[in-house]
Design a protein around this motif. Structure first.
Motif, PDB file in Angstrom:
ATOM      1  N   PRO A 106       3.391  -4.115  -1.947  1.00 59.61           N
ATOM      2  CA  PRO A 106       2.560  -3.171  -2.702  1.00 59.61           C
ATOM      3  C   PRO A 106       2.988  -1.719  -2.514  1.00 59.61           C
ATOM      4  O   PRO A 106       2.445  -0.828  -3.162  1.00 59.61           O
ATOM      5  N   ARG A 107       3.959  -1.472  -1.643  1.00 60.55           N
ATOM      6  CA  ARG A 107       4.335  -0.099  -1.307  1.00 60.55           C
ATOM      7  C   ARG A 107       5.357   0.447  -2.296  1.00 60.55           C
ATOM      8  O   ARG A 107       6.346  -0.212  -2.606  1.00 60.55           O
ATOM      9  N   ASN A 108       5.112   1.654  -2.805  1.00 59.95           N
ATOM     10  CA  ASN A 108       6.155   2.385  -3.517  1.00 59.95           C
ATOM     11  C   ASN A 108       5.918   3.887  -3.372  1.00 59.95           C
ATOM     12  O   ASN A 108       4.862   4.311  -2.894  1.00 59.95           O
ATOM     13  N   VAL A 145       0.868  -2.673  -9.460  1.00 58.44           N
ATOM     14  CA  VAL A 145      -0.571  -2.862  -9.492  1.00 58.44           C
ATOM     15  C   VAL A 145      -1.287  -1.820  -8.633  1.00 58.44           C
ATOM     16  O   VAL A 145      -2.480  -1.561  -8.819  1.00 58.44           O
ATOM     17  N   THR A 146      -0.555  -1.192  -7.716  1.00 56.84           N
ATOM     18  CA  THR A 146      -1.146  -0.153  -6.872  1.00 56.84           C
ATOM     19  C   THR A 146      -0.919   1.250  -7.414  1.00 56.84           C
ATOM     20  O   THR A 146      -1.590   2.194  -6.985  1.00 56.84           O
ATOM     21  N   SER A 147       0.022   1.415  -8.331  1.00 62.85           N
ATOM     22  CA  SER A 147       0.377   2.770  -8.756  1.00 62.85           C
ATOM     23  C   SER A 147       0.190   3.029 -10.240  1.00 62.85           C
ATOM     24  O   SER A 147       0.040   4.186 -10.647  1.00 62.85           O
ATOM     25  N   ASP A 148       0.198   2.002 -11.082  1.00 60.63           N
ATOM     26  CA  ASP A 148       0.039   2.211 -12.520  1.00 60.63           C
ATOM     27  C   ASP A 148      -1.429   2.455 -12.873  1.00 60.63           C
ATOM     28  O   ASP A 148      -2.335   1.974 -12.178  1.00 60.63           O
ATOM     29  N   HIS A 152      -4.086  -4.362 -13.646  1.00 60.52           N
ATOM     30  CA  HIS A 152      -4.799  -5.265 -12.749  1.00 60.52           C
ATOM     31  C   HIS A 152      -4.193  -6.661 -12.748  1.00 60.52           C
ATOM     32  O   HIS A 152      -3.674  -7.120 -13.768  1.00 60.52           O
ATOM     33  N   ILE A 153      -4.261  -7.314 -11.598  1.00 57.13           N
ATOM     34  CA  ILE A 153      -4.200  -8.768 -11.534  1.00 57.13           C
ATOM     35  C   ILE A 153      -5.585  -9.176 -11.062  1.00 57.13           C
ATOM     36  O   ILE A 153      -5.917  -9.089  -9.879  1.00 57.13           O
ATOM     37  N   HIS A 154      -6.423  -9.549 -11.993  1.00 58.92           N
ATOM     38  CA  HIS A 154      -7.804  -9.888 -11.648  1.00 58.92           C
ATOM     39  C   HIS A 154      -7.833 -11.171 -10.814  1.00 58.92           C
ATOM     40  O   HIS A 154      -6.980 -12.037 -10.967  1.00 58.92           O
ATOM     41  N   PRO A 155      -8.824 -11.331  -9.948  1.00 55.67           N
ATOM     42  CA  PRO A 155      -8.857 -12.498  -9.063  1.00 55.67           C
ATOM     43  C   PRO A 155      -9.191 -13.786  -9.800  1.00 55.67           C
ATOM     44  O   PRO A 155      -9.884 -13.784 -10.825  1.00 55.67           O
ATOM     45  N   ASP A 184      -5.350  -7.093 -17.896  1.00 57.57           N
ATOM     46  CA  ASP A 184      -4.924  -8.116 -16.934  1.00 57.57           C
ATOM     47  C   ASP A 184      -3.420  -8.334 -17.064  1.00 57.57           C
ATOM     48  O   ASP A 184      -2.941  -8.834 -18.086  1.00 57.57           O
ATOM     49  N   TRP A 185      -2.688  -7.989 -16.038  1.00 57.43           N
ATOM     50  CA  TRP A 185      -1.225  -8.054 -16.053  1.00 57.43           C
ATOM     51  C   TRP A 185      -0.718  -9.494 -16.154  1.00 57.43           C
ATOM     52  O   TRP A 185       0.414  -9.735 -16.579  1.00 57.43           O
TER      53      TRP A 185
END
Length: 356
Positions: A106-108, A145-148, A152-155, A184-185
């Motif tokens: 998730p890191r960028n 998913v953390t920066s855009d 989302h990737i919904h659960p 939803d990605w």
């Protein structure tokens, strides 16, 4: 007689709480000039939520579905057709061989950590190696998913646990416009998986497990392993109909079977072996074919060393870099074997004693 559907857990939300939740997206004073418009939009959103307008735009299912007159979500229908085209391209010997490389960190450097991940760097190493073997390469960077904005990737909602046919292929739980569960990605990600002849998954270890974005994607891929391609058979999400279908005998279709996979797991102190085994077991279960021992890699980078110098540790560890290249090449070469019919497992021709 089917097992009764148990209810009573879900909680309701009143108008006031809904309004407070809705307005949280507009706390920036820049919205102040449009407060009257936002009040009107809030009322529209509340009515959609209160009435449960999950799929406000629908089309008739058509002749290829069990109930041609059922009103399907247009978004789901369009994705369904794209996946059919993608599967046809996958099966066509004339299409270029394609590998999907997944960066699961998730890191960028476009978000709070301020730096790219080591996994991203290894993804680029793998990409170069696959392209050198003649592969067309798609890169799925889950850090987006953390920066855009609003990606989302919904659960997963666990439809499978009520009855397998209630879990549709592709997932029909999203988008849910009534609940604001949109963007939803997974709609794009499903298509990337279906088009791929090979998949190489690279992930760091977070607390003895895969990363959060990767686990979200994994859970949402449950519909690829036994999912129902015809939502009209359950009239959308009618649990009773799904249970009746499953108890009549469900064949648990494996929609991604036959693709090749590799896994690269790295960590700094613990958890790499368990994570690599869990990922391999998951992909095996879905019917993918492993590209060999060298393509199921787990390694420490900077073992018990500071996080602050971990990129330097990767720079120095040329053996790990070469092993990532080897894993990628193994996937690429195995894709060639699979597409020519020369890559098979010994149990392929044996009957399965049980499904699921």
């Amino acid at each position: 007689m089917t097992s009764p559907v148990r209810t009573g857990q879900a909680q309701t939300m009143g108008r006031q709480e809904f309004g407070e939740r809705f307005r949280q997206r507009f706390v920036d004073p820049a919205y102040d000039a449009e407060r009257d418009a936002l009040v009107r939009l809030e009322q529209i959103a509340w009515e959609a939520f209160d009435e449960g307008r999950k799929a406000p735009i629908t089309v008739k299912a058509g002749a290829s579905f069990a109930d041609p007159d059922y009103d399907l979500s247009r978004e789901w229908r369009d994705l369904h057709l794209r996946l059919k085209d993608a599967q046809a391209a996958w099966a066509d010997p004339a299409t270029p061989a394609r590998v999907l490389i997944i960066n699961a960190s998730p890191r960028n450097d476009g978000t709070c950590p301020g730096e790219m991940s080591k996994t991203w760097r290894m993804t680029q190493i793998a990409r170069t190696a696959c392209e050198a073997e003649g592969m067309t390469v798609d890169v799925l960077d889950l850090s987006r998913v953390t920066s855009d904005y609003d990606r989302h990737i919904h659960p997963c909602k666990g439809c499978v646990s009520t009855a397998m046919p209630l879990c549709h292929w592709p997932c029909s739980c999203y988008p849910n416009h009534a609940s604001g569960q949109t963007n939803d990605w997974m709609a794009e990600i499903y298509e990337q998986w279906v088009r791929a002849h090979g998949v190489l998954l690279l992930t760091p270890v977070h607390w003895y497990q895969v990363t959060s974005p990767l686990k979200l994607m994994m859970d949402r891929l449950v519909c690829a392993d036994g999912g129902n391609p015809d939502p009209t058979t359950t009239q959308g999400k009618k649990a009773e109909l799904a249970r009746e279908l499953e108890l009549k005998g469900w064949d648990y279709p494996k929609h991604l079977a036959g693709r090749v996979y590799g896994v690269v797991v790295h960590g700094d102190v613990a958890g790499i072996e368990g994570t690599r085994r869990a990922l391999s077991d998951w992909l095996d279960w879905m019917g993918l074919l492993d590209a060999g021992f060298g393509a199921r890699l787990d390694r420490y980078i900077g073992y018990y060393e500071p996080y602050a110098t971990s990129h330097d540790a990767l720079d120095a560890d040329t053996d790990v870099q070469d092993e990532v290249k080897r894993a990628a090449r193994a996937v690429a070469l195995s894709v060639g074997l699979m597409r020519s019919g020369r890559m098979k497992h010994g149990d392929e021709s044996l009957p399965k004693p049980r499904t699921k």
